[in-house]
Design a protein around this motif. Structure first.
Motif, PDB file in Angstrom:
ATOM      1  N   ARG A   8       2.992 -14.779  -5.887  1.00  0.00           N
ATOM      2  CA  ARG A   8       1.730 -14.529  -5.174  1.00  0.00           C
ATOM      3  C   ARG A   8       2.085 -13.904  -3.840  1.00  0.00           C
ATOM      4  O   ARG A   8       3.109 -14.232  -3.247  1.00  0.00           O
ATOM      5  CB  ARG A   8       0.957 -15.838  -4.957  1.00  0.00           C
ATOM      6  CG  ARG A   8       0.643 -16.625  -6.213  1.00  0.00           C
ATOM      7  CD  ARG A   8      -0.320 -15.926  -7.118  1.00  0.00           C
ATOM      8  NE  ARG A   8      -1.638 -15.879  -6.529  1.00  0.00           N
ATOM      9  CZ  ARG A   8      -2.756 -16.090  -7.181  1.00  0.00           C
ATOM     10  NH1 ARG A   8      -2.734 -16.352  -8.463  1.00  0.00           N
ATOM     11  NH2 ARG A   8      -3.917 -16.016  -6.569  1.00  0.00           N
ATOM     12  N   HIS A  61      -4.943 -17.632   1.846  1.00  0.00           N
ATOM     13  CA  HIS A  61      -5.514 -18.174   0.616  1.00  0.00           C
ATOM     14  C   HIS A  61      -4.505 -18.208  -0.532  1.00  0.00           C
ATOM     15  O   HIS A  61      -4.539 -19.122  -1.358  1.00  0.00           O
ATOM     16  CB  HIS A  61      -6.758 -17.387   0.223  1.00  0.00           C
ATOM     17  CG  HIS A  61      -7.778 -17.331   1.323  1.00  0.00           C
ATOM     18  ND1 HIS A  61      -8.434 -18.452   1.782  1.00  0.00           N
ATOM     19  CD2 HIS A  61      -8.203 -16.301   2.092  1.00  0.00           C
ATOM     20  CE1 HIS A  61      -9.239 -18.114   2.774  1.00  0.00           C
ATOM     21  NE2 HIS A  61      -9.116 -16.808   2.978  1.00  0.00           N
ATOM     22  N   GLU A  62      -3.636 -17.207  -0.613  1.00  0.00           N
ATOM     23  CA  GLU A  62      -2.643 -17.178  -1.697  1.00  0.00           C
ATOM     24  C   GLU A  62      -1.658 -18.332  -1.554  1.00  0.00           C
ATOM     25  O   GLU A  62      -1.269 -18.943  -2.540  1.00  0.00           O
ATOM     26  CB  GLU A  62      -1.899 -15.842  -1.722  1.00  0.00           C
ATOM     27  CG  GLU A  62      -2.774 -14.668  -2.117  1.00  0.00           C
ATOM     28  CD  GLU A  62      -3.351 -14.802  -3.519  1.00  0.00           C
ATOM     29  OE1 GLU A  62      -2.656 -15.289  -4.432  1.00  0.00           O
ATOM     30  OE2 GLU A  62      -4.519 -14.410  -3.707  1.00  0.00           O
ATOM     31  N   THR A  90      -3.306 -21.390  -2.775  1.00  0.00           N
ATOM     32  CA  THR A  90      -3.352 -21.362  -4.244  1.00  0.00           C
ATOM     33  C   THR A  90      -2.010 -21.793  -4.830  1.00  0.00           C
ATOM     34  O   THR A  90      -1.962 -22.584  -5.768  1.00  0.00           O
ATOM     35  CB  THR A  90      -3.719 -19.948  -4.745  1.00  0.00           C
ATOM     36  OG1 THR A  90      -5.010 -19.614  -4.240  1.00  0.00           O
ATOM     37  CG2 THR A  90      -3.705 -19.872  -6.258  1.00  0.00           C
ATOM     38  N   GLU A 139      -1.545 -25.539  -4.415  1.00  0.00           N
ATOM     39  CA  GLU A 139      -2.397 -26.264  -5.371  1.00  0.00           C
ATOM     40  C   GLU A 139      -1.835 -26.211  -6.779  1.00  0.00           C
ATOM     41  O   GLU A 139      -1.987 -27.147  -7.559  1.00  0.00           O
ATOM     42  CB  GLU A 139      -3.801 -25.657  -5.385  1.00  0.00           C
ATOM     43  CG  GLU A 139      -4.693 -26.156  -4.288  1.00  0.00           C
ATOM     44  CD  GLU A 139      -6.093 -25.575  -4.416  1.00  0.00           C
ATOM     45  OE1 GLU A 139      -6.614 -25.488  -5.553  1.00  0.00           O
ATOM     46  OE2 GLU A 139      -6.653 -25.214  -3.377  1.00  0.00           O
ATOM     47  N   PHE A 140      -1.186 -25.106  -7.123  1.00  0.00           N
ATOM     48  CA  PHE A 140      -0.676 -24.879  -8.468  1.00  0.00           C
ATOM     49  C   PHE A 140       0.617 -25.660  -8.742  1.00  0.00           C
ATOM     50  O   PHE A 140       0.940 -25.934  -9.891  1.00  0.00           O
ATOM     51  CB  PHE A 140      -0.432 -23.378  -8.673  1.00  0.00           C
ATOM     52  CG  PHE A 140      -0.093 -22.997 -10.079  1.00  0.00           C
ATOM     53  CD1 PHE A 140      -1.080 -22.911 -11.047  1.00  0.00           C
ATOM     54  CD2 PHE A 140       1.218 -22.733 -10.437  1.00  0.00           C
ATOM     55  CE1 PHE A 140      -0.765 -22.558 -12.355  1.00  0.00           C
ATOM     56  CE2 PHE A 140       1.550 -22.376 -11.738  1.00  0.00           C
ATOM     57  CZ  PHE A 140       0.553 -22.287 -12.690  1.00  0.00           C
TER      58      PHE A 140
END
Length: 182
Positions: free
Chosen positions: A32, A45-46, A49, A52-53
């Motif tokens: 990302r 935001h990336e 993400t 979170e992943f």
């Protein structure tokens, strides 16, 4: 166990290609990237993400520590969040991993160096601007957004989110242009 790469540059005109190629060469199946300042986590935001992943045993890989952040506390908080998910962080240059305690010590020291470097850069920049202003050659920073295009898109009936996507900026920037441009 997944190797997930994260690449970041600070401005829209900078290139991510070297980081992306290095992360893929290191075996990152998912990479990302984003073009946003590393001075804070706001707007990244990336990175959110990716965190979170992450799952137990996963590895977050960055080419350099300053790609994660330039503030020691922020970097250590990021590492803590990654570890709360059962994952760990690996920095490629210099090679450091949080799998062991020594990695934590090295990340702390490097984070402090990155933060100090950021302060030095800002101080040198401020001094340079003051000298340029004193000699009458400072014209201000160059505009990175086509403000006229943003206003034209608004006048054509497009909303802030659509304009931001089309121009390649955040909605916050669009609203700022609206305020400045009337």
């Amino acid at each position: 166990m997944a190797r997930i790469g994260y690449a970041r540059v600070s401005t829209l005109d900078q290139d991510l290609d070297i980081q992306l190629a290095r992360l893929r060469a290191e075996g990152c199946g998912i990479v990302r990237s984003e073009k946003v300042s590393g001075g804070s986590r706001q707007g990244r935001h990336e990175l959110a993400t990716v965190i979170e992943f992450l799952r137990d045993g996963d590895e977050l890989v960055v080419t350099r520590l300053d790609r994660l952040g330039r503030d020691t506390r922020d970097v250590l908080n990021l590492v803590h969040e990654v570890e709360q998910r059962g994952a760990f962080v690996t920095v490629l240059d210099p090679h450091i991993t949080t799998r062991g305690e020594m990695g934590h010590v090295m990340l702390t020291v490097l984070g402090m160096v990155a933060q100090m470097e950021r302060r030095f850069i800002k101080e040198r920049q401020r001094e340079g601007i003051e000298r340029a202003k004193a000699s009458g050659i400072y014209k201000g920073g160059k505009r990175r957004l086509d403000r006229e295009r943003i206003i034209k898109l608004r006048d054509a009936g497009k909303g802030p989110a659509a304009i931001a996507r089309e121009v390649g900026c955040s909605r916050m920037h669009v609203y700022r242009v609206f305020r400045e441009g009337g």
